[in-house]
Design an enzyme around this catalytic site. Structure first.
Site, PDB file in Angstrom:
ATOM      1  N   GLU A   1       8.304  13.564  -2.001  1.00  0.00           N
ATOM      2  CA  GLU A   1      10.133  13.242  -2.433  1.00  0.00           C
ATOM      3  C   GLU A   1      10.131  11.744  -2.577  1.00  0.00           C
ATOM      4  OE1 GLU A   1      12.974  14.627  -2.558  1.00  0.00           O
ATOM      5  OE2 GLU A   1      12.191  16.586  -2.103  1.00  0.00           O
TER       6      GLU A   1
ATOM      7  N   SER B   1       5.244  12.186   1.988  1.00  0.00           N
ATOM      8  CA  SER B   1       6.067  13.375   1.116  1.00  0.00           C
ATOM      9  C   SER B   1       6.039  12.987  -0.329  1.00  0.00           C
ATOM     10  CB  SER B   1       7.388  13.239   1.783  1.00  0.00           C
ATOM     11  OG  SER B   1       8.438  14.160   0.973  1.00  0.00           O
TER      12      SER B   1
ATOM     13  N   TYR C   1      15.741   9.437   3.175  1.00  0.00           N
ATOM     14  CA  TYR C   1      14.487   9.964   3.432  1.00  0.00           C
ATOM     15  C   TYR C   1      13.090   9.576   2.646  1.00  0.00           C
ATOM     16  CZ  TYR C   1      10.711  13.508   4.265  1.00  0.00           C
ATOM     17  OH  TYR C   1       9.371  13.904   4.668  1.00  0.00           O
TER      18      TYR C   1
END
Length: 373
Positions: A164, A162, A185
């Site tokens: 992120e 990801s 996460y």
């Protein structure tokens, strides 16, 4: 819907001569975790079109959560047509992962399962880490031990990363950009990334990390900001809703179409050597820009309907994610087909149709229109 059945095979003869028999074409077999999610559904469609036999692992629930793949589901009793099969398993249950690997004997494994909502990961950090980080480790170990026991060393593994993971690292972000995760996460995805690298280097596993920047579609979950916006546009346009509550409108993201991105996943596993790849459009847009396109598309002014609610601000914000996918474009030959405005309009079109169907139910008294402000 879960089943252990696998497709049978047979042989054909020419003029009754067994020696002239043509051996059956063997389908490649893919195993997908997270098959019921947005990416899982698009990847399943893509692989089925490539002639794969696809097996998906799903969590047990009292309610079916297979809406995204119902249109391609065929009852396994129809064995000659059912090339997608579903099985109960969980990334928190290592024994189920190994059991299905031994049963299905896949050629490719795609780990797409996750607790993937960033904001929710702050609320349930332990569970997020167990599924996203340790879950990936369990699956990698299941693949490694399966190979050791069977000698099936051709298996290829894809780990869904990801953007992120980059967090507060300034853009543009590439495969060599340092990670600086800003949520449970993101930190869990970083762990999964390095577990994958470790299994590749320690055991020679053909394992790839796909570091995918934000990818959206009409199948995106409704609690993700992009789909939350387009659902609201549909409902506001049809008179079912008036206000949309959002958090940080200045956050900037590299948004692409999920249907494009699953092709890059597959391409990674077709290479000669395993590696890690950033997949992105290389364009960044703010939430406010998304609002402008979505509301403007139907002739509305987003400022008349959007209310800022502090509860939707993250404890640690990620300001700007913008990918550098030059390696992916050069090595894989991949590039996005759907642009930003086309993506937003695609999502709005779908959600207006959904809102129209809801309006029929509301007008008939079968649905409460006051569920939204």
């Amino acid at each position: 819907m879960a089943t252990k059945d696998t497709a049978g095979s047979g042989s054909a003869t020419v003029n009754g001569d067994a020696s002239a028999a043509t051996p059956p074409q063997k389908h490649k077999i893919a195993l997908i975790t997270g098959i019921t999610g947005q990416d899982g559904s698009y990847l399943t469609e893509f692989l089925l079109n490539k002639g794969y036999e696809v097996h998906g692992l799903i969590r047990r629930s009292s309610n079916f959560n297979t809406q995204r793949i119902n249109h391609i589901y065929i009852d396994p009793h129809n064995a000659h047509k059912a090339r997608m099969k579903l099985h109960y398993a969980d990334l928190t249950d290592a024994s189920s992962l190994r059991r299905w690997l031994d049963t299905i004997l896949p050629d490719e494994v795609y780990n797409l399962a996750a607790q993937s909502h960033v904001a929710v990961s702050f609320e349930i950090p332990d569970y997020t880490a167990d599924v996203v980080a340790t879950g990936a480790l369990r699956l990698l170990e299941a693949v490694r031990s399966h190979i050791a026991a069977t000698g099936r060393s051709h298996i290829r593994y894809y780990q869904a990363g990801s953007s992120e993971m980059f967090g507060s690292t300034p853009p543009p972000q590439s495969e060599t950009t340092p990670f600086h995760p800003r949520s449970p996460y993101a930190a869990s995805k970083c762990a999964a990334h390095w577990y994958t690298v470790n299994y590749r280097e320690a055991y020679g596993l053909f394992a790839c990390n796909g570091i995918l920047f934000n990818h959206e579609s009409p199948r995106r979950g409704e609690n993700f900001v992009t789909r939350k916006i387009t659902r609201a546009v549909g409902r506001i346009k049809t008179g079912l809703q008036n206000k949309l509550f959002l958090g940080n409108l200045s956050a900037s993201r590299d948004w692409g179409f999920a249907g494009d991105y699953v092709e890059a996943m597959w391409m990674m596993l077709q290479q000669e050597m395993p590696d890690d790849y950033v997949v992105a459009t290389e364009e960044s847009h703010t939430v406010e820009e998304f609002l402008e396109v979505a509301f403007g598309y139907v002739g509305l002014n987003w400022k008349d309907h959007v209310v800022i609610d502090k509860r939707y601000f993250r404890p640690a914000e990620v300001d700007n994610l913008k990918g550098d996918s030059s390696k992916t474009r050069k090595v894989l030959g991949w590039k996005p087909k759907v642009g930003f405005e086309q993506l937003v309009k695609m999502m709005v079109d779908e959600d207006i149709e959904i809102a129209k169907r809801e309006k029929v139910l509301v007008d008939a008294g079968y649905m409460d229109a006051q569920q939204q402000p």
